[in-house]
Motif scaffolding. Structure first.
Motif, short mmCIF file in Angstrom:
data_model
loop_
_atom_site.label_atom_id
_atom_site.label_comp_id
_atom_site.label_asym_id
_atom_site.label_seq_id
_atom_site.Cartn_x
_atom_site.Cartn_y
_atom_site.Cartn_z
N LYS A 1 1.10 -1.18 -0.15
CA LYS A 1 -0.16 0.17 -0.08
C LYS A 1 0.83 1.21 -0.14
O LYS A 1 0.96 2.29 -0.94
CB LYS A 1 -1.44 -0.22 1.15
N HIS B 1 -5.12 -0.21 6.39
CA HIS B 1 -5.04 -1.83 5.95
C HIS B 1 -6.57 -2.19 6.42
O HIS B 1 -7.24 -3.36 7.29
CB HIS B 1 -4.06 -2.65 7.19
N ILE C 1 7.15 -6.00 -9.11
CA ILE C 1 7.14 -4.42 -9.12
C ILE C 1 6.40 -4.18 -10.09
O ILE C 1 6.03 -2.37 -10.91
CB ILE C 1 8.82 -4.03 -9.63
N ILE D 1 3.14 -2.47 -9.11
CA ILE D 1 2.88 -1.46 -8.97
C ILE D 1 3.18 -0.52 -10.10
O ILE D 1 2.40 -0.18 -9.91
CB ILE D 1 4.37 -1.49 -8.43
N1 LIG Z 1 4.14 -5.35 -5.92
C1 LIG Z 1 5.42 -5.19 -5.00
N2 LIG Z 1 6.74 -5.90 -5.45
C2 LIG Z 1 7.82 -6.25 -4.78
N3 LIG Z 1 7.72 -5.81 -2.95
C3 LIG Z 1 6.98 -5.42 -3.08
C4 LIG Z 1 5.47 -4.98 -3.77
N4 LIG Z 1 5.00 -4.26 -3.02
C5 LIG Z 1 5.78 -4.09 -1.96
N5 LIG Z 1 6.75 -4.35 -1.37
C6 LIG Z 1 7.86 -4.61 -0.82
O1 LIG Z 1 7.17 -4.95 0.76
C7 LIG Z 1 7.71 -4.08 1.80
C8 LIG Z 1 6.66 -3.92 2.61
O2 LIG Z 1 5.82 -3.42 1.42
P1 LIG Z 1 4.24 -1.67 2.62
O3 LIG Z 1 5.20 -0.93 3.13
O4 LIG Z 1 4.26 -1.10 0.74
O5 LIG Z 1 3.27 -2.64 2.36
P2 LIG Z 1 1.80 -1.71 2.91
O6 LIG Z 1 1.38 -3.10 2.16
O7 LIG Z 1 2.09 -0.41 2.89
O8 LIG Z 1 2.37 -2.82 4.62
P3 LIG Z 1 1.54 -1.48 5.96
O9 LIG Z 1 0.46 -2.04 5.99
O10 LIG Z 1 2.43 -3.10 6.86
O11 LIG Z 1 1.94 -0.61 6.00
C9 LIG Z 1 8.15 -3.48 1.14
O12 LIG Z 1 9.52 -3.73 1.21
C10 LIG Z 1 8.19 -3.40 0.05
O13 LIG Z 1 9.20 -2.96 -0.68
#
Ligand SMILES: Nc1ncnc2c1ncn2[C@@H]1O[C@H](COP(=O)(O)OP(=O)(O)OP(=O)(O)O)[C@@H](O)[C@H]1O
Length: 530
Positions: A376, A439, A509, A512
């Motif tokens: 996210k 979340h 990636i 994303i």
């Molecule tokens: N689509 C993806 N491909 C590769 N790595 C990813 C991807 N999405 C997230 N990551 C990696 O996973 C980790 C967590 O990502 P991120 O903090 O954006 O998740 P989040 O959903 O925001 O988590 P939270 O809810 O705990 O904040 C980071 O290290 C990020 O680089």
């Protein structure tokens, strides 16, 4: 609020004596209490508000919190909140919040509340949901049967007989309008809900969350009194014919004398002159088209809301201070309009005021949700950069601004305070142009978001990401389970119209990049009316 001089005040008192005012609102906030001027003393006043009615839930499964926020002078203000969705109904995460119930002395609701108070079970009996990193506050909870009677307008009535309120609902099949009658003592309140897509449950219950996305209330002194309200701005053009039909029905069948429609933030071209009894009463100008009789709430097209017309009263201060609730334009507006309406020189009825939620955001609001670790924050950061929207990370906000009720050792996170978070975000969300990253999604007001993105990640990929974060075993498995069962997607679908919810894969990636580019296009093509 009493804005008039001595004479007006006396008159108001006179009119309000023995009257009953009911304000039914959506996402009601405390400052709505502006609707309760001192001139109402001796009247029965009740403010009910709900966020969403879980129509699919068996009524006896609903549980609500009730807490008194303030008792002062002649009134009691209380808040109801959904305690928890019983685990037997995992798929239904719709929330019901009947937040405030305000009463003046001797109000039957008050008696009900008092009796209900004794019936409260001990706090902490309700299951909390494991996948969320915050818990709902544990508060005394009404026994379901009582709570439901107290909260569901239709059932409410059955709670007690005699001097208690009674309410029944009637659906008009030709107008998609719904009317409900609330009886308090010998007084009768008629509220009419007009909506373009009443769900079947509305017919049964009389009210439904989505159909009552707007607000308001009103109501009366001596019969007959009525209120009429349609729904949201984008669908007004579809509602208009239904409104007209409803008005026709009201005028003939229910002998409605006047119908007052107020809308916030947009121009409504209802042929209000048709409601008027003589051509001379027709509105002179476009800006007064809707409200020719009520110059005090005449619509100002250039203004985003009625607020410019309705000044907040001094009396609001004490309550606001008491509960630290941020002022919300919509409700102070609605409430002020109500109180002003009371001053209108029409004996024999009160005016019904309705305020629509504004659909005037210039830029969209996007909610990006998903299990922790699905990306996210990464997605939101990139999207904010590409679109120049504001990225709001709710987790950070909660921590930085102390919008929580302390630390949860078990879940290893702050216990988020939903009210504080919503109040904190309200102004920004109203303005538009936000990407909210959290979340969870079911406690945000539905009206805030134009698009709800649920990121999803393959379980094994997610497992690796979360392990790298050093999550302990239980936190890890909770989150993985949450992802496997698509809890967030379900929650989003339950909390928002399905056409606003989009699931996006976020394994790599490339995912994303693709998601950001898709959403950027969407933002660029978004129009306020879309
Ligand atoms: N689509 C993806 N491909 C590769 N790595 C990813 C991807 N999405 C997230 N990551 C990696 O996973 C980790 C967590 O990502 P991120 O903090 O954006 O998740 P989040 O959903 O925001 O988590 P939270 O809810 O705990 O904040 C980071 O290290 C990020 O680089």
């Amino acid at each position: 609020m009493v804005t008039g001089g001595g004479k007006g005040r006396r008159k108001m008192r006179e009119w309000s004596r023995g009257s009953f005012v009911c304000i039914l609102s959506w996402q009601f906030r405390l400052h709505s209490l502006v609707a309760v001027p001192s001139a109402f003393r001796g009247s029965y006043i009740c403010i009910l508000s709900w966020q969403s009615l879980p129509s699919a839930l068996p009524s006896d499964k609903r549980q609500f919190h009730l807490r008194f926020l303030q008792t002062s002078g002649n009134f009691v203000c209380a808040s109801f909140r959904l305690a928890a969705v019983p685990s037997a109904l995992p798929s239904d995460k719709r929330q019901f919040r009947l937040r405030f119930l305000l009463q003046f002395r001797l109000h039957p609701f008050y008696q009900f509340m008092q009796s209900a108070e004794h019936a409260w079970p001990q706090p902490g009996k309700n299951p909390s949901r494991h996948h969320r990193h915050h818990r709902r506050r544990e508060e005394p909870c009404l026994p379901p049967s009582v709570a439901v009677r107290g909260l569901s307008p239709r059932v409410f009535v059955r709670h007690s007989q005699g001097s208690s309120p009674s309410l029944r609902s009637v659906r008009s099949n030709q107008s998609q309008a719904h009317c409900f009658f609330l009886e308090l003592g010998r007084r009768r309140v008629i509220a009419v809900v007009c909506h373009c897509c009443l769900s079947p449950s509305v017919a049964v219950r009389g009210l439904s969350p989505r159909s009552l996305s707007s607000s308001v209330g009103i109501i009366q002194v001596k019969p007959p009194v009525r209120c009429l309200f349609p729904r949201s701005a984008p669908i007004l053009h579809r509602i208009r014919p239904a409104c007209r039909r409803l008005v026709a029905v009201a005028l003939s069948k229910w002998k409605v004398e006047y119908v007052l429609l107020c809308f916030q933030g947009f121009q409504v071209e209802l042929p209000s002159h048709r409601l008027l009894s003589s051509p001379s009463e027709r509105p002179a100008s476009k800006s007064h088209r809707l409200l020719p009789h009520f110059p005090f709430i005449a619509q100002q097209p250039s203004q985003p809301s009625f607020l410019s017309i309705a000044q907040p009263p001094g009396e609001r201060g004490s309550l606001s201070r008491a509960v630290t609730v941020r002022r919300r334009q919509l409700w102070s507006t609605a409430a002020t309009a109500c109180s002003k309406a009371v001053r209108s020189p029409f004996e024999g009825f009160w005016v019904v005021v309705m305020v629509e939620e504004s659909g005037r955001r210039k830029r969209p609001n996007i909610l990006v949700t998903g299990t922790p670790g699905t990306g996210k924050t990464t997605t939101c950061t990139a999207l904010a950069e590409a679109t120049q929207l504001r990225h709001i990370n709710v987790g950070d906000l909660v921590r930085d601004k102390n919008l929580h009720d302390g630390w949860d050792d078990e879940l290893d996170c702050f216990v988020l305070n939903e009210d504080l978070v919503c109040d904190e975000l309200e102004d920004q969300m109203e303005e538009g142009g936000n990407i909210v990253d959290y979340h969870g999604c079911d406690f945000f007001p539905e009206r805030w978001f134009d698009c709800v993105v649920v990121l999803q990640t393959d379980n094994t990929v997610l497992y690796d990401r979360l392990s790298r974060r050093g999550y302990n075993e239980s936190k890890l498995s909770n989150n993985i389970e949450c992802e496997i069962f698509q809890v967030l997607l379900e929650e989003a679908k339950e909390s928002y119209p399905e056409d606003r919810v989009v699931a996006m894969k976020s394994d790599t990636i490339e995912d994303i990049n693709r998601n950001v580019s898709t959403l950027t296009d969407w933002v660029r093509n978004w129009h306020p009316t879309s």
